[in-house]
Motif scaffolding. Structure first.
Motif, PDB file in Angstrom:
ATOM      1  N   GLU A 194      10.859   7.107  -6.583  1.00  0.00           N
ATOM      2  CA  GLU A 194      11.170   8.597  -7.080  1.00  0.00           C
ATOM      3  C   GLU A 194      10.083   9.997  -7.618  1.00  0.00           C
ATOM      4  N   PHE A 195      10.963  10.745  -7.893  1.00  0.00           N
ATOM      5  CA  PHE A 195       9.783  12.113  -7.625  1.00  0.00           C
ATOM      6  C   PHE A 195       9.529  11.685  -9.121  1.00  0.00           C
ATOM      7  N   GLY A 196       7.847  12.418  -9.897  1.00  0.00           N
ATOM      8  CA  GLY A 196       7.634  12.323 -11.002  1.00  0.00           C
ATOM      9  C   GLY A 196       7.921  13.847 -11.588  1.00  0.00           C
ATOM     10  N   THR A 197       6.712  13.722 -12.673  1.00  0.00           N
ATOM     11  CA  THR A 197       6.467  15.212 -13.497  1.00  0.00           C
ATOM     12  C   THR A 197       6.284  16.008 -12.416  1.00  0.00           C
ATOM     13  N   PRO A 198       7.440  17.152 -12.933  1.00  0.00           N
ATOM     14  CA  PRO A 198       6.924  18.871 -12.355  1.00  0.00           C
ATOM     15  C   PRO A 198       5.610  19.807 -12.646  1.00  0.00           C
ATOM     16  N   SER A 199       4.652  20.046 -12.422  1.00  0.00           N
ATOM     17  CA  SER A 199       3.648  20.640 -12.549  1.00  0.00           C
ATOM     18  C   SER A 199       3.467  21.931 -13.550  1.00  0.00           C
ATOM     19  N   GLU A 200       3.173  21.964 -13.768  1.00  0.00           N
ATOM     20  CA  GLU A 200       3.168  23.754 -14.624  1.00  0.00           C
ATOM     21  C   GLU A 200       3.567  24.380 -13.686  1.00  0.00           C
TER      22      GLU A 200
ATOM     23  N   ASN B 168       0.421  -1.118   0.415  1.00  0.00           N
ATOM     24  CA  ASN B 168       0.003  -0.121  -0.219  1.00  0.00           C
ATOM     25  C   ASN B 168       0.788   0.955   0.203  1.00  0.00           C
ATOM     26  N   ILE B 169      -0.313   2.120  -0.081  1.00  0.00           N
ATOM     27  CA  ILE B 169       0.951   3.839  -0.909  1.00  0.00           C
ATOM     28  C   ILE B 169       0.756   4.408   0.773  1.00  0.00           C
ATOM     29  N   LEU B 170       1.779   4.166   1.552  1.00  0.00           N
ATOM     30  CA  LEU B 170       1.813   5.296   3.113  1.00  0.00           C
ATOM     31  C   LEU B 170       1.892   6.633   2.697  1.00  0.00           C
ATOM     32  N   GLY B 171       1.818   6.726   2.013  1.00  0.00           N
ATOM     33  CA  GLY B 171       1.896   8.446   1.757  1.00  0.00           C
ATOM     34  C   GLY B 171       2.888   9.439   0.489  1.00  0.00           C
ATOM     35  N   TYR B 172       3.554  10.855   0.601  1.00  0.00           N
ATOM     36  CA  TYR B 172       3.925  10.763  -0.263  1.00  0.00           C
ATOM     37  C   TYR B 172       4.452  12.271  -0.053  1.00  0.00           C
ATOM     38  N   ASN B 173       5.703  12.501  -0.159  1.00  0.00           N
ATOM     39  CA  ASN B 173       6.516  13.810  -0.364  1.00  0.00           C
ATOM     40  C   ASN B 173       6.438  14.818  -1.809  1.00  0.00           C
ATOM     41  N   MET B 174       6.777  15.822  -0.779  1.00  0.00           N
ATOM     42  CA  MET B 174       6.451  17.197  -2.480  1.00  0.00           C
ATOM     43  C   MET B 174       7.520  18.047  -1.848  1.00  0.00           C
TER      44      MET B 174
ATOM     45  N   GLU C 213       7.086  25.868  -9.174  1.00  0.00           N
ATOM     46  CA  GLU C 213       6.157  24.405  -9.072  1.00  0.00           C
ATOM     47  C   GLU C 213       6.876  23.760  -9.003  1.00  0.00           C
ATOM     48  N   PHE C 214       5.779  22.232  -8.368  1.00  0.00           N
ATOM     49  CA  PHE C 214       6.170  20.996  -7.790  1.00  0.00           C
ATOM     50  C   PHE C 214       6.591  20.218  -8.380  1.00  0.00           C
ATOM     51  N   ARG C 215       6.704  19.068  -7.322  1.00  0.00           N
ATOM     52  CA  ARG C 215       6.515  16.804  -7.786  1.00  0.00           C
ATOM     53  C   ARG C 215       6.440  16.865  -6.682  1.00  0.00           C
ATOM     54  N   VAL C 216       5.956  15.130  -6.503  1.00  0.00           N
ATOM     55  CA  VAL C 216       5.446  14.749  -5.606  1.00  0.00           C
ATOM     56  C   VAL C 216       6.121  13.120  -5.779  1.00  0.00           C
ATOM     57  N   ALA C 217       6.869  12.811  -4.518  1.00  0.00           N
ATOM     58  CA  ALA C 217       7.039  11.164  -4.783  1.00  0.00           C
ATOM     59  C   ALA C 217       5.795  10.483  -3.723  1.00  0.00           C
ATOM     60  N   ALA C 218       6.009   9.014  -3.911  1.00  0.00           N
ATOM     61  CA  ALA C 218       4.504   8.267  -3.102  1.00  0.00           C
ATOM     62  C   ALA C 218       5.714   7.364  -2.250  1.00  0.00           C
ATOM     63  N   ILE C 219       5.228   6.647  -1.625  1.00  0.00           N
ATOM     64  CA  ILE C 219       6.307   5.947  -0.297  1.00  0.00           C
ATOM     65  C   ILE C 219       5.228   5.200  -0.206  1.00  0.00           C
ATOM     66  N   ASN C 220       6.096   4.028   0.146  1.00  0.00           N
ATOM     67  CA  ASN C 220       5.180   2.556   0.953  1.00  0.00           C
ATOM     68  C   ASN C 220       5.554   2.396   1.841  1.00  0.00           C
TER      69      ASN C 220
ATOM     70  N   LEU D 210      16.662  24.648  -7.777  1.00  0.00           N
ATOM     71  CA  LEU D 210      17.181  23.936  -6.301  1.00  0.00           C
ATOM     72  C   LEU D 210      15.661  24.149  -6.019  1.00  0.00           C
ATOM     73  N   TRP D 211      15.492  22.194  -5.599  1.00  0.00           N
ATOM     74  CA  TRP D 211      14.594  21.765  -5.022  1.00  0.00           C
ATOM     75  C   TRP D 211      14.276  21.607  -3.978  1.00  0.00           C
ATOM     76  N   SER D 212      13.114  22.340  -2.944  1.00  0.00           N
ATOM     77  CA  SER D 212      13.443  22.031  -1.056  1.00  0.00           C
ATOM     78  C   SER D 212      12.026  21.626  -1.429  1.00  0.00           C
ATOM     79  N   PRO D 213      12.210  20.701   0.590  1.00  0.00           N
ATOM     80  CA  PRO D 213      11.276  20.221   0.503  1.00  0.00           C
ATOM     81  C   PRO D 213       9.725  21.207   0.781  1.00  0.00           C
ATOM     82  N   VAL D 214       8.895  20.967   0.711  1.00  0.00           N
ATOM     83  CA  VAL D 214       7.597  21.088   1.570  1.00  0.00           C
ATOM     84  C   VAL D 214       7.181  20.967   2.400  1.00  0.00           C
ATOM     85  N   ASN D 215       6.987  18.966   2.953  1.00  0.00           N
ATOM     86  CA  ASN D 215       6.651  19.219   3.938  1.00  0.00           C
ATOM     87  C   ASN D 215       7.278  18.052   5.056  1.00  0.00           C
TER      88      ASN D 215
END
Length: 1443
Positions: free
Chosen positions: A1024-1030, A968-974, A1011-1018, A983-988
């Motif tokens: 891995e982080f996904g494609t960035p947003s607009e 199961n997917i437990l959560g996400y990092n952004m 712009e933002f990107r998200v990675a899934a946690i199990n 430079l990408w900086s964490p949101v959470n």
């Protein structure tokens, strides 16, 4: 039942007194005036004055009372609405009798509705009469006549009186019979409504329709009709000339495609504020001038065009519509609505370019032709369109030949007041190979529905024929009933004649019997007279003359009141014996005294009886004696002989409330009741003419004035006509028994209980019912009607029906409906069937809740169909990947969830899942492999999407990864990144994962783009982080902009259109700034908008290209920004692909309006103008087209008129008219063709006033041919020897020269002048006043006072003047007076002495005034007033200015 008809009497001539409710006082008998008919049929108007002042009007009816036929005892009312200024006074009267009784006749007025009413609370047979309603004011009166017919209920004894009158008619004295005949004369009035209607239709109809209208209304004298119609048209044109300058383009009423009816008139009103009235069948109809208001009748005025519209058409709108202007009829049109509708409407047709298209429809009734409309324009048979009609006139077709893209649009068919429409879509050939080539004509045809129109038309024809046969049968039945009534009347007449003959024979026998009795009772008569004289002396009462015929009454009274039979006999003899039996004179009065039976009552009653005989052979029947002695019975006096038989009876009982028809259902209760004028009256009830008695079901009762008949449980045996009769009066009503289909409530309740049954079994539904046959029985399953089939069986029995369903399947679950219908109604019953079966397999995909080294937890979805039963257990089996065996995990309960703890770390497992119910176990669902305990990271989620953005928060959402890593997917990092940064900086924080698939980022700076990107946690960790947003700005969201402003067309050609506009207004929080614009166009024939620019433009102007020449387009502009698109702004009107329309305008600033040409020379006039599109140029001479001698040359923006060799006949006013679709402009020039004038005739000189001479001459020969010819006078005296002009612009043949000195010689020359120059002069002879020289002798006479004072007096008055416009006008007169009078000039009573436009002089009593340039404003009356202390004199003239 008897109908008492009103006598149509109107015998009151003008000035005759009319008796009735204040009608006599109100009717202006002394006033006479012109009479004419109102536009409301049946209303006559009398106008007292010749001309009615402005703002005032004579009375008229906008709604007249209508005739009534009503049953006696009911409530009757006449209603009327009148107009007029001042408000008319409304009165009522009747032809025979009066309406003074306030309890019987009540006149009322309702201020809210403006209705005047005459109410008759209880109508009786005596009220049947002709009534009149008067509306009167000081300018006239309006009167209308209405009839009241009363239906008499029950047997009337007055009928016997009328019968006796007819029987004894022949035996009456001649003079009396003549008197009755005169009194009973009836003059009938024939209504002229139909005649007025046909003439109104003819006066507004086209000549080609005259023959049809005459045939329709039965006019056979066609020549006489034309003569009368021409006379009526002349009269109407004279009336219309008061208010209308011109009327034309009368367009009769037509039904449009939108099912509205319109008719049009082009008329030029003299006063635009004139009132316009609309009438329908003579009744005024209200209308509105605002098209947006929801009102049935509307008027739209565009310039001189008046368009009347009738909305929401229905058959009641048929009739004659008339339009009046200030009470004068202008136009009438007859609106006929055929009873027809569309059985099959036209359908949409898609045709290829150059292919034929066919529209077709079927009508419900035959119709010779219907109206076809194409793109809101009428269609007729021509090369483009072909309209055909079938032989039965039911199928109508429209063929559009050789379809082009321009032919696309909406086409409509209109039949009567109904219409239908459909699109014609023309598909353009898009083949690139054919581009630029002419497409060949196609022989195929598009359209024509798959329906069998011939079959449908045949069905409609049969239905129409059946309806017509039913109507004919009804008409024949009515005609037969009328025939029976006529036969009954003939038989009744023969019976009446026989009864009259028998009555005459009985009268002769009675006469002989009376003579015998008279001889026998002669002695008794003498005794009666002596007794009467004694009683008269005792009472002291004087006798008087008795009324004619009271002898019989006196005899009756004596017989009824005497105690002894002798007295009775004497009374009878006194009343019946001839006058010669009396001992007195022929006119002697006899007083008969009758003593009452009560001896204590000393009062006596006396009656005077004329002893002489008024009508011979009148006797008293002996039966009166017997009747007078019978107590408790009504007394009845009968006069026998040749006089009219008369009976005086008690009116008896009558109905105040009759029976009413009742409709009842079989088994229910029914009740009839009526109300009588007396209480506890016995009566008899009848059913279909037979007397009925009470029983267990039928009961009769009475309660005071009411009589009741109750039926506790009605059946069809009790249906029929019921009659209640009491004291000779009767009332009738019908009981109609209906037997609709019905269910027993208990059976219906049982039928509605759901049935649960297993698959493959059978079920039956049965329900009893009642109702009259024939009955239509239908069974339905889920709305679909059932019929006998392999697994369906329907059985009908008397009072019940049964449905049997065999071999049921799960799909048969649903609603069962049972429907019954007969002529009285419809009823339905509902049931439900549930077929159970084993469930379907559980549904995936498998959701992995946990996949650790110790356990695997999974979830799935229940079966799609549980088979109608609850899930009891899920049965699971497990297989370890790599082995062939399956391990049974057993039933796990009804929850779709399982946790497997018996797993090995790193192993992969597969599961089989089945659902188990009481009906069995489902098929299996096999899952994908699940690994226990091995690290497998999830894949990348989707790119985050911006849900909303604010200055302090950006909300994002994303989708989970397709590869979850087996757990199961437990959560996400952004993470976030500013635009322009690496430079990408964490949101959470790392230990605070995001649990949902949405998140609001608050750590943002206002105005910065992110712009933002998200990675899934199990369980294995973060993937891995996904494609960035607009990129998105951290700012509050924008609102869509508003509408653009000032949208307009700046330029246009035949293929392009340039637009310009202003940016929308900004309103904080409502409408934000626009960032760009879209331009859209829509061809008039297409419903779709086409966007001209794919990307928004930032400029506020745009040019649309590629438009079709002269095509119609709608245009709009839409503003847009980050908040979305705003509302579109459209141009108010459609645009034509053409240069900008320019109203014709003449560009020459200084152009002459007058030109003089010498005869024989050429005349040339040029006129420059501008207009778009290219206008039509027309030249007119004096309002008529120019002759062929005149050459017209037109070029772009200019026109020239050329007269090569002018003649005097070419003189006139030439007008150029430039006209295009935008408007028109005109300009007029006067061209005068003339020549040098000939000199005037001989000149004469005469002295009228000392110091002045009058020069006169004979007119020039050219004066009659040239209205602008005038004269100039020059003078030369002996002292100067030079000629100088003393007067010019003289339009008469005289001139008065002043300051003439004695001793000098004077000579005058007169020239004729016109626009070309002057003629040779005509000279006068020399004229001299010689001075006599005598020897000076001084003679001193006696000093005398010389008084030369005198009041003013005009020696030469002013003359009438007619001067051309633009020329000078010279007025002069001579006045004397001492002291010198003060002279004042006036025009239309306004002083001119201080007006600088007039040159005024007063020299030695010669007063003159010169108008330098005469204009239309100078027309009027000119007056000169001379005043001094001794008096006042005045002189006046008129000046007329000619064009």
């Amino acid at each position: 039942m008897k109908l008492m008809k009103a006598k149509v009497t109107d015998q009151s001539a003008e000035g005759q007194k009319v008796e009735g409710a204040e009608g006599a006082a109100e009717k202006p008998h002394h006033k006479k005036g012109k009479k004419f008919r109102s536009k409301v049929p049946g209303v006559m108007i009398t106008q007292y004055v010749e001309e009615i002042p402005e703002g005032k009007s004579h009375p008229d009816f906008t709604r007249k009372p209508i005739a009534l036929t009503i049953q006696e005892g009911k409530f009757g009312v006449f209603k009327a609405i009148v107009i007029g200024e001042p408000t008319p006074k409304v009165t009522w009267n009747r032809a025979n009798g009066n309406i003074d009784d306030p309890e019987k006749f009540q006149s009322k007025y309702d201020e809210a509705t403006g209705e005047h009413t005459l109410e008759i609370p209880k109508v009786c047979t005596e009220d049947a009469d002709t009534y009149k309603c008067f509306a009167t004011n000081e300018f006239g009166k309006a009167v209308c006549t209405i009839q009241l017919n009363v239906i008499e209920v029950g047997f009337k004894k007055t009928k016997e009186i009328a019968k006796s009158k007819e029987e004894l008619e022949a035996s009456k004295p001649a003079s009396f019979r003549t008197m009755l005949k005169k009194r009973g004369e009836i003059r009938e009035q024939k209504p002229l409504e139909s005649e007025e209607k046909v003439w109104e239709i003819l006066m507004s109809a086209n000549k080609k329709d005259y023959e049809r209208i005459c045939a329709e209304y039965g006019i056979t004298n066609f020549r006489g009709m034309l003569t009368k119609l021409a006379e009526m048209k002349r009269e109407r044109e004279e009336e219309q000339a008061q208010f209308i300058k011109q009327i034309s383009s009368l367009k009769h009423i037509e039904v449009n495609a939108d099912e509205n009816a319109t008719f049009e008139i082009d008329m030029d009103l003299k006063d635009p504020s004139s009132r316009i009235f609309l009438y329908k069948d003579g009744v005024m109809v209200p209308y509105t001038v605002e098209m947006e208001e929801e009102m049935k009748h509307q008027l739209k005025r565009v310039g001189k065009k008046f368009v009347f519209t009738i909305k929401n058409l229905d058959p009641a709108d048929a009739g004659l519509y008339s339009v009046d202007v200030e009470g004068v009829n202008v136009f009438s049109t007859d609106f006929k609505i055929p009873p027809v509708n569309f059985a099959v409407k036209i359908q949409e047709v898609k045709a290829e370019e150059r292919e034929d298209a066919l529209f077709q429809c079927v009508l419900t009734a035959p119709m010779a032709e219907i109206n076809w409309m194409g793109k809101s324009a009428p269609i007729e048979n021509n090369e483009k369109f072909e309209i055909t009609v079938s032989e039965d006139k039911l199928i109508h077709k429209l063929l559009v030949k050789d379809c082009q893209p321009l032919d696309a649009g909406i086409y409509a068919a209109v039949a009567g007041i109904h219409s239908c429409n459909a699109w014609l879509v023309v598909e353009v050939d898009k083949n690139p190979a054919n581009k630029g080539k002419k497409i060949a004509r196609k022989t195929t045809q598009a359209g024509g529905s798959d329906l069998d129109l011939e079959k449908i038309a045949k069905e409609q024809a049969e239905k129409h024929k059946k309806d017509m046969e039913e109507r004919m049968a009804e008409a024949k039945i009515k005609a037969a009933e009328r025939g029976v009534t006529d036969e009954d009347a003939r038989v009744a007449k023969e019976a009446a004649d026989a009864a009259a003959k028998a009555a005459r024979e009985a009268a002769r026998a009675a006469e002989a019997k009376a003579k015998a009795k008279a001889e026998k009772k002669a002695a008794k008569l003498k005794a009666a007279k002596e007794k009467a004289k004694a009683n008269r002396k005792a009472s002291g009462k004087a006798s008087g003359d008795g009324a004619a015929g009271d002898g019989a009454a006196g005899g009756g009274a004596a017989a009824g009141g005497a105690a002894a039979g002798g007295a009775a006999a004497g009374g009878a003899a006194a009343g019946g014996a001839e006058g010669d039996a009396a001992d007195g004179s022929a006119d002697e009065d006899i007083v008969v005294s009758t003593d009452e039976s009560d001896e204590e009552d000393e009062a006596t009653k006396t009656k005077r009886v004329r002893s002489n005989q008024l009508v011979p052979d009148t006797v008293i029947d002996d039966d009166e004696e017997a009747s007078s002695e019978q107590p408790g019975k009504r007394g009845k006096r009968t006069r026998q002989g040749p006089l009219l038989k008369e009976e005086i009876v008690d009116p008896g009982v009558h109905f105040t409330l009759g029976l009413s028809d009742v409709t009842a259902i079989v088994g229910d209760q029914a009740e009839l009741f009526c109300k009588l004028s007396k209480e506890n009256v016995d009566g008899v009830w009848y059913l279909d003419g037979e007397q009925i008695e009470p029983d267990d079901v039928l009961t009769m009762s009475k309660d005071g004035f009411f009589q009741f008949l109750k039926i506790s449980k009605i059946s069809e045996d009790y249906a029929g006509k019921y009659k209640f009769e009491a004291d000779g009066r009767k009332t009738e009503a019908m009981i109609v028994v209906e037997d609709p289909p019905r269910f027993d409530p208990e059976e219906l309740k049982k039928f509605a209980v759901p049935i649960v049954i297993k698959k493959g079994q059978r079920v039956s539904f049965k329900i009893p019912f009642v109702g009259r046959d024939p009955m239509k029985i239908q069974w339905y399953h889920e709305g679909e009607e059932l019929s006998d089939d392999t697994n369906i069986k329907i059985e009908h029995a008397e009072g019940s029906s049964q449905l049997t369903l065999n071999k049921l399947q799960r799909k048969d679950t649903g609603e069962i409906k049972f429907k019954l219908k007969n002529e009285f109604g419809t009823v339905e019953a509902f049931a439900k069937i549930i077929v159970t079966d084993k469930p379907t397999p559980p549904m995936g995909p498998l959701e992995i809740v946990e996949a650790s080294q110790n356990a695997i937890e999974v979830k799935w979805r229940p079966p799609k169909d549980d088979g109608g039963c609850k899930i009891q257990n899920y049965i699971l089996e497990r297989q370890q990947i790599g082995r062939n065996t399956w391990k049974k995990l057993g039933p796990i309960g009804s929850e779709a969830h399982y946790k497997d703890t018996d797993v090995d770390h790193g192993r992969r497992y597969c599961y089989k899942i089945r659902a188990d119910t009481e009906m069995g176990t489902s098929e299996l669902m096999e899952t994908e492999d699940v690994q226990a305990g091995t690290k497998a990271y999830p894949g990348p989620p989707s790119a985050p999407k911006v849900i909303s953005a604010f200055k302090d928060c950006i909300n994002l959402a994303w989708s989970p990864p397709s590869n979850t890593g087996g757990t199961n997917i437990l959560g996400y990092n952004m993470e976030k990144r500013k635009k322009g940064s690496n430079l990408w900086s964490p949101v959470n924080p790392a230990d605070d994962k995001i649990n949902e698939k949405v998140f609001g980022v608050k750590d943002v700076i206002e105005g910065v783009e992110y712009e933002f990107r998200v990675a899934a946690i199990n369980n294995s960790g973060a993937g891995e982080f996904g494609t960035p947003s607009e990129f998105v700005f951290a700012r509050d969201p924008k609102k869509p902009p508003g509408k653009v402003l000032d949208l307009k067309v700046t330029d246009s050609t035949y293929t392009t259109l340039s637009l310009g506009w202003t940016k929308p207004r900004e309103e904080e929080g409502v409408e934000d700034e626009a960032k760009g614009y879209f331009v859209e166009i829509r061809p008039a024939e297409s419903p779709e908008w086409d966007r001209c620019n794919n990307n928004p433009i930032t400029m506020t102007s745009f040019t649309v290209k590629g438009m079709k020449s002269m095509a119609m387009y709608w245009v709009r502009v839409i503003a847009t920004n980050d908040g979305g698109e705003g509302k579109p702004q459209e141009l108010d009107n459609y645009i034509l692909a053409m240069p900008p329309p320019v109203r014709p305008r003449f560009t020459d600033q200084k152009v002459k309006s007058f030109m003089v040409v010498q005869a024989g020379n050429s005349a040339r006039f040029n006129m420059n103008f501008e207009a778009s599109p290219w206008p039509d140029v027309t030249w007119l001479k004096d309002g008529m087209p120019v002759s062929k001698r005149v050459t017209i040359s037109n070029a772009e923006g200019a026109s020239q008129l050329l007269i090569p060799s002018s003649e005097r006949s070419d003189t006139g006013i030439y007008t150029i008219m430039v006209k295009n679709i935008v408007g028109q402009e005109t300009f007029s020039i006067e061209i005068r063709v003339t020549d040098e004038p000939k000199p005037p005739g001989p000149v004469e000189v005469d002295e009228n006033v000392p110091g002045t001479v009058t020069v006169s001459w004979t007119p020039s020969p050219d004066e009659k041919r040239d209205d602008r010819l005038h004269y100039m006078v020059s003078k030369r005296d002996s002292s100067k020897r030079t000629w100088h002009t003393v007067a010019d612009h003289i339009f008469n043949n005289k001139f008065t020269a002043c300051n003439i000195m004695p001793g000098r010689e004077y000579q005058f020359r007169v020239y004729a002048k016109n626009d070309m120059g002057s003629s040779q002069p005509s000279e006068s002879p020399k004229w001299e006043i010689t001075g006599k020289r005598e020897r000076f002798v001084l003679d001193m006479p006696e000093s005398k006072t010389c008084n030369l004072e005198r009041p003013p007096k005009f020696l030469v008055p002013l003359k009438m003047h007619n001067a051309p416009q633009g020329y000078e006008c010279y007025m002069s007169c001579a006045v004397r007076g001492d002291p010198t009078p003060h002279v004042t000039w006036y025009r239309n009573n306004i002083s001119l002495n201080t007006n600088t436009n007039y040159l005024i002089s007063n020299t030695c009593g010669v007063c003159s005034m010169l108008i330098l340039r005469v204009g239309p404003k100078d027309t009027g009356e000119y007056k000169i007033i001379a005043e001094n202390p001794l008096g006042r004199a005045e002189c006046s003239t008129k000046l007329t200015v000619s064009d």
